[in-house]
Write an enzyme that holds these catalytic residues in place. Structure first.
Site, mmCIF file in Angstrom:
data_model
loop_
_atom_site.group_PDB
_atom_site.id
_atom_site.type_symbol
_atom_site.label_atom_id
_atom_site.label_comp_id
_atom_site.label_asym_id
_atom_site.label_seq_id
_atom_site.Cartn_x
_atom_site.Cartn_y
_atom_site.Cartn_z
ATOM 1 N N GLU A 187 0.826 -1.211 0.000
ATOM 2 C CA GLU A 187 0.000 0.000 0.000
ATOM 3 C C GLU A 187 0.854 1.253 0.000
ATOM 4 O O GLU A 187 1.905 1.310 0.635
ATOM 5 C CB GLU A 187 -0.937 0.002 1.215
ATOM 6 N N CYS A 194 3.751 8.422 1.014
ATOM 7 C CA CYS A 194 4.041 7.518 2.116
ATOM 8 C C CYS A 194 4.138 6.106 1.524
ATOM 9 O O CYS A 194 3.168 5.594 0.981
ATOM 10 C CB CYS A 194 2.911 7.610 3.144
ATOM 11 N N CYS A 240 3.674 -6.605 8.446
ATOM 12 C CA CYS A 240 4.683 -6.113 9.398
ATOM 13 C C CYS A 240 4.839 -7.139 10.519
ATOM 14 O O CYS A 240 3.846 -7.681 11.001
ATOM 15 C CB CYS A 240 4.242 -4.774 9.987
ATOM 16 N N CYS A 297 2.632 -3.831 17.292
ATOM 17 C CA CYS A 297 2.090 -2.639 17.943
ATOM 18 C C CYS A 297 0.575 -2.790 18.040
ATOM 19 O O CYS A 297 -0.098 -3.049 17.041
ATOM 20 C CB CYS A 297 2.459 -1.382 17.160
ATOM 21 N N CYS A 300 -1.967 -0.543 15.818
ATOM 22 C CA CYS A 300 -1.780 -0.444 14.367
ATOM 23 C C CYS A 300 -2.417 -1.635 13.651
ATOM 24 O O CYS A 300 -2.179 -2.787 14.017
ATOM 25 C CB CYS A 300 -0.294 -0.376 14.045
ATOM 26 N N GLY A 339 4.920 -1.896 7.391
ATOM 27 C CA GLY A 339 6.225 -2.502 7.611
ATOM 28 C C GLY A 339 7.152 -1.688 8.480
ATOM 29 O O GLY A 339 6.892 -0.527 8.791
ATOM 30 N N GLU A 340 8.220 -2.337 8.918
ATOM 31 C CA GLU A 340 9.262 -1.681 9.695
ATOM 32 C C GLU A 340 10.470 -1.505 8.756
ATOM 33 O O GLU A 340 11.154 -2.475 8.436
ATOM 34 C CB GLU A 340 9.618 -2.546 10.917
ATOM 35 N N SER A 388 10.698 6.270 9.266
ATOM 36 C CA SER A 388 10.144 6.128 10.612
ATOM 37 C C SER A 388 10.382 4.711 11.125
ATOM 38 O O SER A 388 10.107 3.739 10.429
ATOM 39 C CB SER A 388 8.640 6.424 10.551
ATOM 40 N N SER A 428 8.967 6.180 16.490
ATOM 41 C CA SER A 428 7.631 6.046 17.058
ATOM 42 C C SER A 428 7.766 5.693 18.527
ATOM 43 O O SER A 428 8.273 4.628 18.873
ATOM 44 C CB SER A 428 6.859 4.943 16.328
ATOM 45 N N LEU A 429 7.322 6.587 19.385
ATOM 46 C CA LEU A 429 7.544 6.397 20.817
ATOM 47 C C LEU A 429 6.276 5.869 21.499
ATOM 48 O O LEU A 429 6.316 4.829 22.147
ATOM 49 C CB LEU A 429 7.997 7.721 21.431
ATOM 50 N N ASN A 442 -5.892 7.058 14.560
ATOM 51 C CA ASN A 442 -6.835 6.900 13.461
ATOM 52 C C ASN A 442 -7.657 5.652 13.698
ATOM 53 O O ASN A 442 -7.108 4.614 14.060
ATOM 54 C CB ASN A 442 -6.083 6.803 12.136
ATOM 55 N N CYS A 444 -2.188 6.935 8.990
ATOM 56 C CA CYS A 444 -1.237 6.109 9.743
ATOM 57 C C CYS A 444 -1.947 4.977 10.453
ATOM 58 O O CYS A 444 -2.961 5.193 11.123
ATOM 59 C CB CYS A 444 -0.565 6.936 10.836
#
Ligand code: SAH
Length: 368
Positions: free
Chosen positions: A92, A105, A112, A116, A119, A165-166, A197, A220-221, A300, A343
């Protein structure tokens, strides 16, 4: 894939390929400029090549390999593309037009592996890493869709590696793609316009710091302490906050001019958005005295995940506490929520929220 996928080749690799066809080196430069500079999609459109060579190329190679499955256009102009790879995995990409620039983006992986909890992409699990070509192709496709093939873009293009993904778990392919896109004969999107990111892959943060001509970094914290971050982002158990911030401190040495890096903080109602969380976050960042800013991202909607976005007043109050303690903080306006392009919403779904595809991990993706 039997045929060579030319979009993912560096100019040097393309020269080797062209030499293997018995062609002079300048043909490689022509082909590279055709694919990346003019964003052509077929060898037939490369009319500066002799007909026989175009035929030979068509027999042995493909330019691109992603297949567009669906395209969604948001009321705010954001576009989301859902592609399939040649072996049927979802990819995507989101195109976000703004007044002075466009932001694309892109995804670095199909699915992924990180878990998280807030997500949606996490629900897919890792399907596979994307190749350098599959990364570059997302950008070329989005620009062609927005401006037509061969047309120069009217404003600058920024890239964010914040899709599925990371990115740092696909570091080599990512860096190769960034190198290809940097080429002045091609897209000429310089690393200075790219932000990657990460959820906090500590060794890769150090590696990026040592990379010449590197992109910008965002982290990303999502939580100001290990207890909460362990719950929200299980990768924190491997690289807890102190280790993460130590790597950031190291990375800080590589910052140029007034460059800063960014912490992203997704705002989850009643979970990580209280005044005391804000104070804890400010103290944490001040302890490490980092040249950083904080982007607050209201969550979101991502059904069936059990989270709600923080109310706008809560986000503003949180921002003010950070600012009062000397931390620069910005509130991100979500884009493309109505088409599940924002996101954390990338999960190969149709715009109505239904998953259009069923995933059989062993066989890839099947229409369902
Ligand atoms: N794996 C990388 C890049 C993809 S996530 C990373 O973790 O940074 C990109 C950003 O989206 C991250 O900052 C993440 O915290 C945020 N995000 C994920 N799900 C979200 C959601 N549902 N709402 C808002 N932001 C979300």
């Amino acid at each position: 894939m039997k045929q060579t996928h030319l979009i993912g080749l560096t100019t040097a690799e393309l020269s080797d390929f062209v030499a293997s066809l018995g062609q002079p080196a300048y043909r490689a430069r022509q082909i590279f400029a055709g694919i990346h500079g003019r964003r052509l999609r077929s060898f037939d459109e490369m009319t500066d090549l002799p007909k026989e060579l175009r035929q030979q190329l068509a027999n042995q190679a493909t330019i691109s390999s992603l297949r567009l499955e669906s395209r969604y256009i948001s009321s705010d102009g954001t576009r989301r593309y859902l592609f399939k790879t040649y072996d049927d995995y979802p990819v995507e990409t989101v195109f976000i037009p703004e007044e002075r620039r466009d932001t694309i983006c892109f995804s670095s992986q199909s699915g992924c592996p990180l878990q998280c909890t807030f997500c949606l992409t996490a629900q897919l699990g890792l399907l596979r890493n994307l190749t350098a070509g599959e990364i570059v192709e997302q950008i070329i496709f989005a620009l062609n869709d927005a401006y037509s093939v061969g047309v120069a873009t009217p404003r600058g293009t920024n890239l964010v590696g914040m899709g599925a993904g990371e990115p740092f778990l696909n570091f080599d392919h990512l860096m190769k793609a960034i190198g290809i896109m940097n080429d002045a004969a091609g897209l000429h999107i310089v690393p200075n316009r790219i932000t990657i990111s990460t959820a906090g892959i500590v060794p890769s943060i150090r590696e990026l710091a040592a990379t010449p001509n590197r992109p910008h970094l965002a982290i990303s914290l999502a939580a100001p302490n290990d207890k909460l971050r362990n719950d929200l982002m299980p990768i924190n158990k491997k690289w807890p906050i102190q280790e993460l911030l130590a790597a950031c401190k190291e990375f800080e040495k590589s910052l140029r001019g007034n460059e800063r890096f960014t912490f992203e903080y997704v705002m989850l109602r009643g979970v990580n958005d209280s005044d005391s969380h804000a104070r804890e976050l400010a103290n944490l960042l001040n302890q490490h005295d980092l040249r950083a800013k904080v982007n607050l991202i209201p969550h979101n909607p991502a059904e069936p995940l059990p989270y709600q976005p923080s109310a706008p007043e809560r986000v503003e109050a949180f921002r003010e506490i950070l600012e009062s303690k000397g931390i620069h903080a910005f509130i991100r306006r979500p884009r493309g929520r109505d088409i599940l392009a924002a996101c954390g919403q990338l999960a190969a779904r149709s715009a109505s929220g239904e998953p259009p595809l069923s995933i059989d991990r062993s066989r890839g993706l099947r229409a369902g």
